[in-house]
Scaffold this motif. Sequence first.
Motif, PDB file in Angstrom:
ATOM      1  N   PHE A 109      32.542  32.808  44.361  1.00  0.00           N
ATOM      2  CA  PHE A 109      32.363  34.258  44.529  1.00  0.00           C
ATOM      3  C   PHE A 109      31.432  34.818  43.466  1.00  0.00           C
ATOM      4  CE2 PHE A 109      36.232  35.623  47.254  1.00  0.00           C
ATOM      5  CZ  PHE A 109      35.799  34.762  48.232  1.00  0.00           C
ATOM      6  N   ILE A 110      31.595  34.321  42.233  1.00  0.00           N
ATOM      7  CA  ILE A 110      30.721  34.807  41.168  1.00  0.00           C
ATOM      8  C   ILE A 110      29.277  34.458  41.474  1.00  0.00           C
ATOM      9  CG2 ILE A 110      30.078  34.292  38.773  1.00  0.00           C
ATOM     10  CD1 ILE A 110      33.022  34.457  38.085  1.00  0.00           C
TER      11      ILE A 110
ATOM     12  N   ASP B  92      27.977  34.210  44.426  1.00  0.00           N
ATOM     13  CA  ASP B  92      27.644  34.692  45.775  1.00  0.00           C
ATOM     14  C   ASP B  92      27.751  33.608  46.839  1.00  0.00           C
ATOM     15  OD1 ASP B  92      27.267  37.110  44.742  1.00  0.00           O
ATOM     16  OD2 ASP B  92      25.077  37.121  44.824  1.00  0.00           O
ATOM     17  N   ARG B  93      28.602  32.630  46.582  1.00  0.00           N
ATOM     18  CA  ARG B  93      28.839  31.612  47.598  1.00  0.00           C
ATOM     19  C   ARG B  93      30.190  31.887  48.249  1.00  0.00           C
ATOM     20  NH1 ARG B  93      30.049  27.093  45.525  1.00  0.00           N
ATOM     21  NH2 ARG B  93      30.077  27.651  43.321  1.00  0.00           N
ATOM     22  N   ILE B  94      30.633  30.950  49.121  1.00  0.00           N
ATOM     23  CA  ILE B  94      31.889  31.172  49.821  1.00  0.00           C
ATOM     24  C   ILE B  94      33.005  30.293  49.281  1.00  0.00           C
ATOM     25  CG2 ILE B  94      33.027  30.863  52.051  1.00  0.00           C
ATOM     26  CD1 ILE B  94      30.531  32.013  53.316  1.00  0.00           C
TER      27      ILE B  94
ATOM     28  N   ASN C 283      36.547  26.824  52.436  1.00  0.00           N
ATOM     29  CA  ASN C 283      37.213  27.741  53.364  1.00  0.00           C
ATOM     30  C   ASN C 283      37.582  27.053  54.663  1.00  0.00           C
ATOM     31  OD1 ASN C 283      34.724  27.373  54.457  1.00  0.00           O
ATOM     32  ND2 ASN C 283      34.443  29.491  55.064  1.00  0.00           N
ATOM     33  N   ARG C 284      37.475  25.702  54.672  1.00  0.00           N
ATOM     34  CA  ARG C 284      37.637  25.005  55.950  1.00  0.00           C
ATOM     35  C   ARG C 284      39.041  24.449  56.125  1.00  0.00           C
ATOM     36  NH1 ARG C 284      33.208  25.321  59.614  1.00  0.00           N
ATOM     37  NH2 ARG C 284      31.896  26.612  58.328  1.00  0.00           N
TER      38      ARG C 284
ATOM     39  N   ARG D 184      42.609  28.178  59.706  1.00  0.00           N
ATOM     40  CA  ARG D 184      41.876  27.900  58.465  1.00  0.00           C
ATOM     41  C   ARG D 184      42.555  28.456  57.224  1.00  0.00           C
ATOM     42  NH1 ARG D 184      35.530  28.307  59.507  1.00  0.00           N
ATOM     43  NH2 ARG D 184      35.297  26.381  60.671  1.00  0.00           N
TER      44      ARG D 184
ATOM     45  N   PHE E 284      36.982  33.334  34.652  1.00  0.00           N
ATOM     46  CA  PHE E 284      35.867  34.285  34.562  1.00  0.00           C
ATOM     47  C   PHE E 284      34.982  33.919  33.390  1.00  0.00           C
ATOM     48  CE2 PHE E 284      38.927  37.617  36.437  1.00  0.00           C
ATOM     49  CZ  PHE E 284      38.718  37.107  37.680  1.00  0.00           C
ATOM     50  N   VAL E 285      35.622  33.584  32.271  1.00  0.00           N
ATOM     51  CA  VAL E 285      34.832  33.249  31.090  1.00  0.00           C
ATOM     52  C   VAL E 285      34.020  31.997  31.348  1.00  0.00           C
ATOM     53  CG1 VAL E 285      34.970  32.471  28.702  1.00  0.00           C
ATOM     54  CG2 VAL E 285      36.342  34.399  29.467  1.00  0.00           C
TER      55      VAL E 285
ATOM     56  N   TRP F  87      32.764  30.830  34.037  1.00  0.00           N
ATOM     57  CA  TRP F  87      31.598  31.000  34.908  1.00  0.00           C
ATOM     58  C   TRP F  87      30.680  32.103  34.437  1.00  0.00           C
ATOM     59  CZ3 TRP F  87      30.672  26.966  37.518  1.00  0.00           C
ATOM     60  CH2 TRP F  87      31.749  26.118  37.827  1.00  0.00           C
ATOM     61  N   THR F  88      30.943  32.595  33.198  1.00  0.00           N
ATOM     62  CA  THR F  88      30.071  33.629  32.668  1.00  0.00           C
ATOM     63  C   THR F  88      29.309  33.140  31.444  1.00  0.00           C
ATOM     64  OG1 THR F  88      31.618  35.312  33.402  1.00  0.00           O
ATOM     65  CG2 THR F  88      30.023  35.974  31.743  1.00  0.00           C
TER      66      THR F  88
ATOM     67  N   GLY G 193      28.116  39.959  30.177  1.00  0.00           N
ATOM     68  CA  GLY G 193      28.103  38.860  31.148  1.00  0.00           C
ATOM     69  C   GLY G 193      29.271  38.945  32.093  1.00  0.00           C
ATOM     70  N   LEU G 194      30.450  39.206  31.534  1.00  0.00           N
ATOM     71  CA  LEU G 194      31.638  39.307  32.379  1.00  0.00           C
ATOM     72  C   LEU G 194      31.489  40.423  33.402  1.00  0.00           C
ATOM     73  CD1 LEU G 194      34.659  38.667  30.008  1.00  0.00           C
ATOM     74  CD2 LEU G 194      34.094  37.439  32.090  1.00  0.00           C
TER      75      LEU G 194
ATOM     76  N   THR H 218      29.232  39.020  36.176  1.00  0.00           N
ATOM     77  CA  THR H 218      29.863  38.029  37.047  1.00  0.00           C
ATOM     78  C   THR H 218      30.999  38.655  37.848  1.00  0.00           C
ATOM     79  OG1 THR H 218      31.159  37.359  35.145  1.00  0.00           O
ATOM     80  CG2 THR H 218      29.284  35.986  35.719  1.00  0.00           C
ATOM     81  N   LEU H 219      31.775  39.519  37.187  1.00  0.00           N
ATOM     82  CA  LEU H 219      32.882  40.131  37.914  1.00  0.00           C
ATOM     83  C   LEU H 219      32.368  41.082  38.986  1.00  0.00           C
ATOM     84  CD1 LEU H 219      35.518  40.651  35.121  1.00  0.00           C
ATOM     85  CD2 LEU H 219      35.337  38.864  36.829  1.00  0.00           C
TER      86      LEU H 219
ATOM     87  N   HIS I   1      29.691  40.544  40.769  1.00  0.00           N
ATOM     88  CA  HIS I   1      29.399  39.675  41.914  1.00  0.00           C
ATOM     89  C   HIS I   1      30.677  39.289  42.630  1.00  0.00           C
ATOM     90  CE1 HIS I   1      25.069  38.692  41.770  1.00  0.00           C
ATOM     91  NE2 HIS I   1      25.180  39.108  40.524  1.00  0.00           N
ATOM     92  N   LEU I   2      31.689  38.930  41.843  1.00  0.00           N
ATOM     93  CA  LEU I   2      32.977  38.528  42.404  1.00  0.00           C
ATOM     94  C   LEU I   2      33.544  39.644  43.267  1.00  0.00           C
ATOM     95  CD1 LEU I   2      35.366  36.259  41.706  1.00  0.00           C
ATOM     96  CD2 LEU I   2      36.358  38.256  40.670  1.00  0.00           C
TER      97      LEU I   2
ATOM     98  N   MET J 283      31.606  40.121  46.471  1.00  0.00           N
ATOM     99  CA  MET J 283      31.921  39.049  47.417  1.00  0.00           C
ATOM    100  C   MET J 283      33.277  39.283  48.058  1.00  0.00           C
ATOM    101  SD  MET J 283      29.909  36.675  48.266  1.00  0.00           S
ATOM    102  CE  MET J 283      30.806  35.277  48.874  1.00  0.00           C
TER     103      MET J 283
ATOM    104  N   THR K  99      28.424  40.845  50.121  1.00  0.00           N
ATOM    105  CA  THR K  99      27.316  39.910  49.957  1.00  0.00           C
ATOM    106  C   THR K  99      27.299  38.941  51.127  1.00  0.00           C
ATOM    107  OG1 THR K  99      27.972  39.987  47.650  1.00  0.00           O
ATOM    108  CG2 THR K  99      26.167  38.513  48.220  1.00  0.00           C
TER     109      THR K  99
ATOM    110  N   VAL L 264      25.185  35.706  51.952  1.00  0.00           N
ATOM    111  CA  VAL L 264      24.140  34.753  51.609  1.00  0.00           C
ATOM    112  C   VAL L 264      24.328  33.473  52.419  1.00  0.00           C
ATOM    113  CG1 VAL L 264      23.112  33.387  49.793  1.00  0.00           C
ATOM    114  CG2 VAL L 264      23.899  35.696  49.300  1.00  0.00           C
ATOM    115  N   THR L 265      25.571  32.984  52.440  1.00  0.00           N
ATOM    116  CA  THR L 265      25.827  31.693  53.066  1.00  0.00           C
ATOM    117  C   THR L 265      25.921  31.834  54.583  1.00  0.00           C
ATOM    118  OG1 THR L 265      27.117  31.205  51.120  1.00  0.00           O
ATOM    119  CG2 THR L 265      27.339  29.695  52.954  1.00  0.00           C
TER     120      THR L 265
END
Lengths: 544, 416, 176
Positions: free
Chosen positions: B53-54, B56-58, B61-62, B77, B375-376, B378-379, C24-25, C28-29, C31-32, C35, C40, C42-43
């Motif tokens: 999510f951070i 912008d992916r999914i 989920n399958r 699912r 969160f940390v 991925w930041t 930064g947080l 990222t948050l 974006h979270l 989503m 968003t 994209v995929t």
Amino acid sequence: MVNIQVDGKWVQVPKGTRAIEAVSKHGTFVPHYCYHPKLSSPGNCRMCLIEMGSPKMGPDRKPILGAEGYPETSWIPRPQICCATDVAEGMAYRSHSPLIDECRKGVMEFLLINHPLDCTICDQAGECHLQEFSVEFGQADSRFLEEKVKKPKKVDLGPRIVLDDERCIMCSRCIRFTQEIAHDDALGFTQRGSHTVLTAYPGRPFANNYSLNTVDLCPVGALTSKDFRFKMRVWFLKQTSSVCTSCSTGCNTTIGSRENIVYRQTPRENNEVNSEWMCDHGRLNFHFLQDEMRLTEPLARQADGSRKPVPMKRAVEEAAAQLHQFKPDEIAVIASARMTNEELYLAGKLIRTLGVTMFDILPRPQPADGILVSADGNPNTHGARLMKVASDDPGRYLPIIARKVNEGAIKALICLGEDATACGVNPDVLATLPCVISLAILPNMTTAAATVLLPGAGFTEKRGSMINGKGRLQRLNRAVEIPAGAGDDWEILRDLIAALGGGNGIYTIEELFKQIAVDAPALAGLSLSKIGDLGLDLKDKLSP
Amino acid sequence: MSAPIHWLWSIVVDLYTTWGFIMVPLSKTIVLVIVVLIIVAYSSLAERKVSAFIQDRIGPNRVGLPLTLLGFKKDLRIGGLAQPLVDGVKFLLKEDLTPAHVNKFYYWLAPALAVAPALLSIAVVPFGSTLTLFGTSYKMVVADVNIGFLYVFAITSISVYGIVIAGWSSNSKYPFFGGVRSSAQMISYELSMGLSLVPVLLIIGNLNLSGIIEYQAKNGWMALPFSNLAFGMHENGPWPWVSGFRPREMLLWIPMLISFVIFTVSIFAETNRAPFDLPESEQELVAGYHTEYSSMKFALFFLGEYAAMITGCALIATLFLGGWQVPVPSVDFHSLHDWTFALITRTGADGNIWGLFNIVCFFGKVIALILFFMFVRWTVPRFRYDQLMKLGWVVFFELALANIVITAIILAFVPA
Amino acid sequence: MAITVQRPNLSLAERSYLPAIFTGLSITLGHLWRMMRGKTHVTMQYPEQKWDSHLPEHYRGVPALVTDDYGRERCVSCQLCEFICPPQAITITPGELGENDPFAKVEKFPQEFKIDMIRCIYCGLCEEVCPEQAIYLMKEYAVTGTTRAEMVHDKKKLYEIGGLKTGLVDKWDANK
């Protein structure tokens, strides 16, 4: 020798040389369709047009000499074909000029006017002179808007030849070959002009034993071989230089194979043996090696009488164990003059290791045709004599062997590549013989009765040498692999001798040949590689 | 209730009354381990989802319920919630490869050593107040030991061995680098981690973790001293009053915040989480100390890392955020001149509902902290090695030492 | 010569990393959060959603054989594609058409035509080299199988994928 000028350069060539040969050798290659060095020159394709000139003559009828002492040339104001004239003193030739380039382009355009352009299905594609010359001398597009002439397609000329008249360019090579070489005047042109077609004599098939040479001669795809037709494109074929083993002539051949399958066999030029030809029988005599019946499983008779597949090593051991049970005078060996020198040498060694006195080869007398087919159907009778496997009169001992076997005096029979029943052995006796060792490629009565069956290799699958009927030592090369399960004959024989206590120490066919060269004075100093692709003449060294 | 079930039930009751001293800790252990492992499994999914999510992916989920196997038309699912399950199955079914060049004994020992300490130290962490069963009140902690604090430190210092042994026994350069980095990193940060907790102990004066929570219930959380706030008006009193707002606690908040930050960051470093994941930094060391591991042995390292993270979060929650304790607002309104508002602590003593509420609160805090960890991760980009060492030895170590002195001064000179 | 890089002078707050971490947080948050609210996109969810309509005209998918307007199989098994194929994925067994075949003039046809899709690299040289307009790279790209044998496309499968193609040169017209 005569002095001629080729592309502005003065050279000396032997008298009687065709102008096309001299120009091709000293100038640039002259394209041609109808001309063939082994045939007469009708000069009907017009592809070999070049410029020619004769020495300029003074009022005294003597050539006017130029600055370098050579005569000045008076050029003929139009192009000439160079395939039909021999060179003469002082003649001049130009194989390249704007005029010649134009001529060739024009001739190519004419030849292609009625050509069907079906290269995609044509067997000649890849080795077609029409393709080659149109790339080099032709033009990319056609100016011909009219209807093309329709001619017969897929004409059944004979049992081995299919003709496509639309592809024919009337070079007449095939006609000249049948007249001059095969002495069977079976082909000819009928109709006139652009409707000319090649036909066989009505009611008579084009069936002589040399008909397939016309397929090789045909510069285009008009004549195709039924045997090879649509089987494989020529550019896939791996070419292996070898020798035909169908008679003692030993025609030089090129084996075309792809992915372990032999697709065709074509003659290879050797002026000492077969010129550029070979007979149809020999050419097609390779299919038996790809037969479904091909033996690929060594068998050995078990204690209970049944035959069981065993690995080759085990089969050879079994053969040795069986042979050990018999006294030398109870054993006979029938070898084959279809074997290579190397195999025959080892066969001789086997005979002497066992101490056998009864041994011979099967002779194959046949009518000679005066062209290529020889009176001896065995390709290596000389070799069998040289390796002391056959006497000067091959087959002399066969009736004795057959009688002794039939009477029960001989209890063990070793058949190397031959069928004992063909040598006079009674099939019923053979079936009950306590020991029959058979080295063979295809099943026969002997392999059916074999107590040990050793599947061997065919001539396309092995390396080795043979001596043809005229005493020429020639070399076989391996085109395809031996089928899984079968073995190389000389290795089987070597292992059998080793298992009988004869010792060996030979691991390659080259080593084996070196050893033969030591033991057989006629081959002294030779090796397999020294034989070369064209063979060596041993006529004088072989005892008569 | 039918007779056989009744009979079975009586056996269970019997077991608990006669063999309680074994049965109670055993069942607490089993429940706790199961809960922790479930959290581990789902943190791995959460990590993938959060990172997805951070970025912008999914994310996964399958994988859901394979209803098609039961004859339905479509699979359910449920947002990939069954992913951890299939991950586990995959790890179990993969080829378990032991390279020829490794030291077999230690190679096999290391994954176990990576998981065990993380699961062991959670034994002394109280995950709830009390629950009453068959008239007996049970404390929601597996081992309520008096030196819980020391025990935790003793065990966490063992956890470095799993990684060091894995790195060394793999007999391969990248795992070795990973192991060396890890040992240096963990030893460095253990120091500041320990020192950062000395002020807490100075204030509370108790090594028992249950005691620490009780202190926070009474005096406010270490990281939030207002959590026991109460104010109101009495009909008799002239002014509104506020209780829980005491100068010494307010002053002590400063060193407590410093301790909180140092401890939290040190937990990051101790669990090898980004931005302190140098031991397994993919870009440099392939996968660090577990490069040579595959199948379930690899999964054990994975599990150990997440279990350590859970333990770390549980410790942070226990020491600074009041553990299982959550203040419940309580309003007592009679009139405009007679009312009170108080944040009070409810425990299992107020009924099993509140006991369960405390358990939920504890795990809620743990999960929130885990999410914060993610969160940390991925930041923040990874530290350089010299930055890591500088932060540990130059900043945190000195800061933690100074913090002890400050706390001691406040405790000595500011009256309660 | 050594180059001295001018290092930025950081304030105390900057040196504590904390403002940067919180910035930064927040990113990222952010974006979270977007989503999670589904803002968003994209995929693309591949097997359900496909991009096929956007495939370019020159897209190179699986190679397949085609038949023409007259229902004639275009391939005459000249084996040029087999020759050109860089990974040697193509195997052709040539055959001869019978006299009674409606397209007997063509004489030659592929008895078997196999493309090993495990080997195929989708280079398109077969299409480029084909003198008969018989083999084309289709827009189909999802080739899967559970066995190696399944991944070898035989003649039947190749014609299934290729289907009928109109507007091709008819050079085998009996009147020509």
